[in-house]
Design an enzyme around this catalytic site. Structure first.
Site, PDB file in Angstrom:
ATOM      1  CE  LYS A  72      -7.270   0.961   3.668  1.00  0.00           C
ATOM      2  NZ  LYS A  72      -6.041   1.350   4.397  1.00  0.00           N
ATOM      3  CB  CYS A 119      -4.460  -2.036   4.272  1.00  0.00           C
ATOM      4  SG  CYS A 119      -3.652  -2.031   5.903  1.00  0.00           S
ATOM      5  CD  GLU A 166      -2.704   1.026   2.647  1.00  0.00           C
ATOM      6  OE1 GLU A 166      -3.653   1.809   2.786  1.00  0.00           O
ATOM      7  OE2 GLU A 166      -2.426   0.142   3.490  1.00  0.00           O
TER       8      GLU A 166
END
Length: 256
Positions: free
Chosen positions: A110, A143, A42
């Protein structure tokens, strides 16, 4: 069969050119080892935790991403690159996917933002992003997304064989990498590649612990805290055997 590579490490802070040199070296090493896909952590290209990040700070990101595409093409390998980017809706935390010919296949933004800084900085994503490589259907999360079972199950129900997860997992949350990630692979009977950062950045200590996990929760490759290039061969027959023996998804569908 697809050989998956994950890079556990960090780019060069405030220096896209130096980071791209590292990308070129790492991608070349992965391709030379026979990998068909490599996943970076990330925010690898830009840095992850950048207090005060604004759109102006990302003015040269598109040129850097274009260079990643050329590196992918030069090495005939698909690449998933973590980077902060600009969109029409604002600053995004993204995973940008390139084919082995250098074509950009999509950008995953995300969806679940972690903590005050991310929520103040990024516009959350709303859509899935999937692609195909080496005969496998691949879903993408970033994540914190993987900590929500609903998002991984959504990928499994859509036919994903592999979910890749660029990550910036920091201390003291190592239990996510150690305990939760293998379970996400097992409960959805798919492969899961979790590529974390290392080192420190503006007060955050990243724990490493990247891993490639199989459909019965086994660890196919793993790292501790140091920089490392991980590899694992992802055999579709393993998926078929595991799902044929006891298919969670089919049994769930029968119960609806």
């Amino acid at each position: 069969m697809l050989k998956l590579a994950l890079w556990q490490g960090a780019g060069v802070a405030n220096d896209h050119a130096a980071t791209l040199s590292e990308v070129e070296r790492i991608v070349s090493d992965a391709a030379a080892s026979g990998a068909g896909l490599i996943v970076f952590p990330e925010g690898y290209l830009t840095g992850y935790h950048i207090p005060g990040l604004t759109a102006a700070d990302l003015s040269d990101v598109e040129a850097a991403l274009a260079r990643v595409g050329r590196i992918a093409a030069d090495n005939a390998i698909s690449v998933v690159m973590g980077s902060h980017v600009l969109s029409n809706e604002g600053v995004r935390n993204a995973a940008v996917i390139f084919s082995s010919t250098g074509e950009e296949l999509g950008r995953y933004y995300k969806r679940l933002l972690f903590g005050p800084w991310e929520k103040e900085t990024f516009t959350p994503g709303r859509h899935v992003t999937r692609f195909e490589v080496g005969g496998l259907n691949v879903g993408v999360l970033i994540c914190y997304d993987v900590e929500f079972p609903e998002l991984v199950r959504e990928e499994a129900q859509a036919g994903a064989d592999l979910v890749v997860v660029p990550t910036a997992l920091m201390a003291p949350h190592d239990r996510i990498a150690r305990q939760l990630v293998p379970v996400r692979a097992m409960e959805n009977q798919l492969f899961l590649g979790y590529a974390n950062r290392t080192g420190t950045e503006h007060g955050l200590d990243f724990v490493g612990l990247s891993s490639i996990n199989g459909p019965n929760g086994e660890t196919l490759a793993s790292a501790e805290a140091d920089q490392k290039l991980l590899f694992a061969d992802l055999d579709p027959d393993l998926l078929r055997r595991e799902r044929a023996e006891n298919s969670y998804l089919e049994d769930l569908d029968r119960n609806d």
